[in-house]
Motif scaffolding. Structure first.
Motif, PDB file in Angstrom:
ATOM      1  N   MET A   1       0.783  -1.295   0.150  1.00 51.47           N
ATOM      2  CA  MET A   1       0.069   0.236  -0.165  1.00 51.47           C
ATOM      3  C   MET A   1       0.923   1.200   0.594  1.00 51.47           C
ATOM      4  SD  MET A   1      -3.627   0.574   2.905  1.00 51.47           S
ATOM      5  CE  MET A   1      -1.774   1.673   4.255  1.00 51.47           C
ATOM      6  N   HIS A   2      -0.144   2.304  -1.455  1.00 55.05           N
ATOM      7  CA  HIS A   2       1.224   3.047  -0.826  1.00 55.05           C
ATOM      8  C   HIS A   2       0.503   4.531  -0.458  1.00 55.05           C
ATOM      9  CE1 HIS A   2       3.892   6.353  -2.017  1.00 55.05           C
ATOM     10  NE2 HIS A   2       3.744   6.674  -2.823  1.00 55.05           N
ATOM     11  N   ALA A   3       0.932   5.368   0.786  1.00 55.56           N
ATOM     12  CA  ALA A   3      -0.324   6.875   1.326  1.00 55.56           C
ATOM     13  C   ALA A   3      -0.194   7.864   0.730  1.00 55.56           C
ATOM     14  CB  ALA A   3       0.082   6.155   2.631  1.00 55.56           C
ATOM     15  N   GLN A   4      -0.516   8.894   0.414  1.00 55.96           N
ATOM     16  CA  GLN A   4       0.138   9.357  -0.379  1.00 55.96           C
ATOM     17  C   GLN A   4      -0.597  11.189   0.775  1.00 55.96           C
ATOM     18  OE1 GLN A   4       0.200  11.114  -4.515  1.00 55.96           O
ATOM     19  NE2 GLN A   4      -1.063   9.083  -4.661  1.00 55.96           N
ATOM     20  N   ILE A   5       0.195  11.634   1.317  1.00 56.49           N
ATOM     21  CA  ILE A   5      -0.659  12.318   2.300  1.00 56.49           C
ATOM     22  C   ILE A   5       0.088  13.551   2.256  1.00 56.49           C
ATOM     23  CG2 ILE A   5      -0.631  13.650   5.171  1.00 56.49           C
ATOM     24  CD1 ILE A   5       1.093  10.629   6.014  1.00 56.49           C
ATOM     25  N   GLY A  26       4.234   0.504   9.949  1.00 48.61           N
ATOM     26  CA  GLY A  26       3.953  -0.490   9.799  1.00 48.61           C
ATOM     27  C   GLY A  26       4.552  -0.706   7.855  1.00 48.61           C
ATOM     28  N   GLY A  27       5.772  -0.426   7.299  1.00 49.90           N
ATOM     29  CA  GLY A  27       5.938   0.447   6.419  1.00 49.90           C
ATOM     30  C   GLY A  27       7.387  -0.673   7.051  1.00 49.90           C
ATOM     31  N   THR A  28       8.170  -0.894   7.871  1.00 50.31           N
ATOM     32  CA  THR A  28       9.381  -0.806   8.431  1.00 50.31           C
ATOM     33  C   THR A  28       8.710  -2.351   9.080  1.00 50.31           C
ATOM     34  OG1 THR A  28      10.043   1.361   9.224  1.00 50.31           O
ATOM     35  CG2 THR A  28      11.390  -1.154  10.192  1.00 50.31           C
ATOM     36  N   ALA A  29       8.086  -2.797   9.686  1.00 49.55           N
ATOM     37  CA  ALA A  29       7.385  -4.048  10.077  1.00 49.55           C
ATOM     38  C   ALA A  29       6.808  -4.857   9.314  1.00 49.55           C
ATOM     39  CB  ALA A  29       6.103  -3.682  11.591  1.00 49.55           C
ATOM     40  N   LEU A 189      -6.992   6.015  13.623  1.00 46.94           N
ATOM     41  CA  LEU A 189      -7.057   6.082  11.901  1.00 46.94           C
ATOM     42  C   LEU A 189      -6.203   5.065  11.187  1.00 46.94           C
ATOM     43  CD1 LEU A 189      -9.410   6.593   8.994  1.00 46.94           C
ATOM     44  CD2 LEU A 189      -7.280   8.686   8.950  1.00 46.94           C
ATOM     45  N   SER A 190      -5.226   5.695  11.216  1.00 45.19           N
ATOM     46  CA  SER A 190      -3.741   5.159  10.596  1.00 45.19           C
ATOM     47  C   SER A 190      -3.898   3.441  11.243  1.00 45.19           C
ATOM     48  CB  SER A 190      -2.730   6.098  10.712  1.00 45.19           C
ATOM     49  OG  SER A 190      -2.467   6.551  12.467  1.00 45.19           O
ATOM     50  N   LEU A 191      -4.048   3.574  12.323  1.00 45.53           N
ATOM     51  CA  LEU A 191      -3.558   2.045  12.496  1.00 45.53           C
ATOM     52  C   LEU A 191      -5.048   0.724  12.116  1.00 45.53           C
ATOM     53  CD1 LEU A 191      -2.654   2.983  16.509  1.00 45.53           C
ATOM     54  CD2 LEU A 191      -1.241   1.477  14.726  1.00 45.53           C
ATOM     55  N   TYR A 192      -5.855   1.389  12.446  1.00 49.65           N
ATOM     56  CA  TYR A 192      -7.272   0.837  11.239  1.00 49.65           C
ATOM     57  C   TYR A 192      -6.767   0.665  10.158  1.00 49.65           C
ATOM     58  CZ  TYR A 192     -11.286  -0.183   9.696  1.00 49.65           C
ATOM     59  OH  TYR A 192     -12.566  -0.840   9.167  1.00 49.65           O
ATOM     60  N   LEU A 193      -6.335   1.786   9.419  1.00 51.89           N
ATOM     61  CA  LEU A 193      -6.041   1.092   7.810  1.00 51.89           C
ATOM     62  C   LEU A 193      -5.174   0.355   7.664  1.00 51.89           C
ATOM     63  CD1 LEU A 193      -6.519   5.237   6.870  1.00 51.89           C
ATOM     64  CD2 LEU A 193      -7.464   3.253   6.116  1.00 51.89           C
ATOM     65  N   LEU A 194      -3.931   0.310   8.884  1.00 48.45           N
ATOM     66  CA  LEU A 194      -2.835  -0.654   9.011  1.00 48.45           C
ATOM     67  C   LEU A 194      -3.783  -2.466   8.978  1.00 48.45           C
ATOM     68  CD1 LEU A 194       0.339   0.510  10.852  1.00 48.45           C
ATOM     69  CD2 LEU A 194       0.388  -0.418   7.751  1.00 48.45           C
ATOM     70  N   GLU A 195      -4.174  -1.955   9.966  1.00 51.23           N
ATOM     71  CA  GLU A 195      -4.411  -3.483  10.158  1.00 51.23           C
ATOM     72  C   GLU A 195      -5.820  -3.684   9.487  1.00 51.23           C
ATOM     73  OE1 GLU A 195      -8.096  -5.771  13.387  1.00 51.23           O
ATOM     74  OE2 GLU A 195      -7.732  -3.902  13.287  1.00 51.23           O
ATOM     75  N   ARG A 196      -6.858  -3.417   8.441  1.00 53.58           N
ATOM     76  CA  ARG A 196      -7.888  -3.445   7.397  1.00 53.58           C
ATOM     77  C   ARG A 196      -6.669  -4.037   6.154  1.00 53.58           C
ATOM     78  NH1 ARG A 196     -12.076   0.152   4.331  1.00 53.58           N
ATOM     79  NH2 ARG A 196     -10.309   0.906   3.152  1.00 53.58           N
ATOM     80  N   GLU A 197      -5.483  -3.231   5.931  1.00 51.92           N
ATOM     81  CA  GLU A 197      -4.924  -3.063   4.141  1.00 51.92           C
ATOM     82  C   GLU A 197      -3.696  -4.122   4.377  1.00 51.92           C
ATOM     83  OE1 GLU A 197      -6.133  -2.267   1.809  1.00 51.92           O
ATOM     84  OE2 GLU A 197      -7.525  -0.885   2.815  1.00 51.92           O
ATOM     85  N   VAL A 198      -3.232  -4.590   6.047  1.00 53.06           N
ATOM     86  CA  VAL A 198      -1.637  -5.075   5.450  1.00 53.06           C
ATOM     87  C   VAL A 198      -2.182  -6.216   6.429  1.00 53.06           C
ATOM     88  CG1 VAL A 198       0.466  -5.034   6.196  1.00 53.06           C
ATOM     89  CG2 VAL A 198      -0.751  -3.169   4.984  1.00 53.06           C
TER      90      VAL A 198
END
Length: 229
Positions: A1-5, A26-29, A189-198
């Motif tokens: 997943m590539h994120a653009q902020i 998340g990318g490191t982990a 929000l970002s932790l949830y997106l990590l869980e959902r997508e990764v």
């Protein structure tokens, strides 16, 4: 997943930096399953936030055609007087030295950002997310009518007035639109997106690293409708 902020003039630093750190971790982990960058509608530039003149550098232009995640922060500034509208710059009046948050959010409408965000929302390979007033940027651009979303509690009425189903939850998942409420909800929000997508193991590892546990129940439009208390 590539994120653009996405950065814009007057953005709230914590709205952008909290998701940036979480997603980077998340990318490191993962490793490497998540990449993240700061972008703007105008391309690479120094973007001044609404907090003490702090600036962050956008390294690229927002690319709505790139699959992944686009995240829109809110703004930092004066809360704004009751009834103050985004097209009325109270900062130009005597005794009002600072721009209000509604004014800063409204100024994004005069940039290329609404066009780019519409293209991102029309792309089935992109999930658009927002923290705090970022939902209002999308809503004022006419992109959220009929959708479920949240924002800072002081902006829920304005969000509702744009035709959005405003939900007073910390994180709202409406499929390819995921929004967070107040400023610190960018962590949730970002932790949830990590869980959902990764995956939950990656999200949990980042929670442990940051010594932070997600707050609140993620609202989704599923299940029976609750009765009134």
């Amino acid at each position: 997943m590539h994120a653009q902020i996405v950065l814009f003039d007057g953005f709230d630093p914590l709205d952008a930096v909290a998701p940036f750190e979480v997603l980077s971790a998340g990318g490191t982990a993962s490793p490497g399953a998540v990449t993240v960058e700061l972008v703007s509608a105008e391309g690479p530039r120094e973007v001044v936030s609404g907090t003490g003149g702090l600036a962050l550098r956008a390294t690229a232009a927002l690319d709505p055609g790139r699959a992944g995640l686009v995240l829109v922060p809110g703004a930092a500034g004066r809360i704004g007087e009751p009834g103050e509208t985004p097209d009325h710059d109270a900062g130009d009046e005597p005794g009002q030295p600072d721009d209000s948050i509604p004014v800063l959010l409204g100024r994004t409408l005069a940039t290329e950002l609404p066009v780019l965000l519409k293209a991102a929302m029309d792309n089935p390979e992109v999930t658009v997310s927002a923290v705090c007033g970022g939902s209002l940027v999308l809503a004022m651009a006419g992109l959220l009518e009929g959708r479920h979303a949240t924002t800072h509690h002081l902006g829920l009425d304005l969000l509702d007035a744009t035709g959005v189903h405003a939900v007073p939850a910390r994180v709202v998942d409406d499929g390819d639109l995921v929004t967070g409420a107040g400023v610190t909800s960018g962590l949730d929000l970002s932790l949830y997106l990590l869980e959902r997508e990764v995956g939950p193991r990656i999200a949990h590892a980042v929670e442990e690293l940051f010594a932070y546990e997600r707050r609140g129940t993620v609202w989704r439009n599923v299940g029976p409708e609750p009765a009134r208390f």
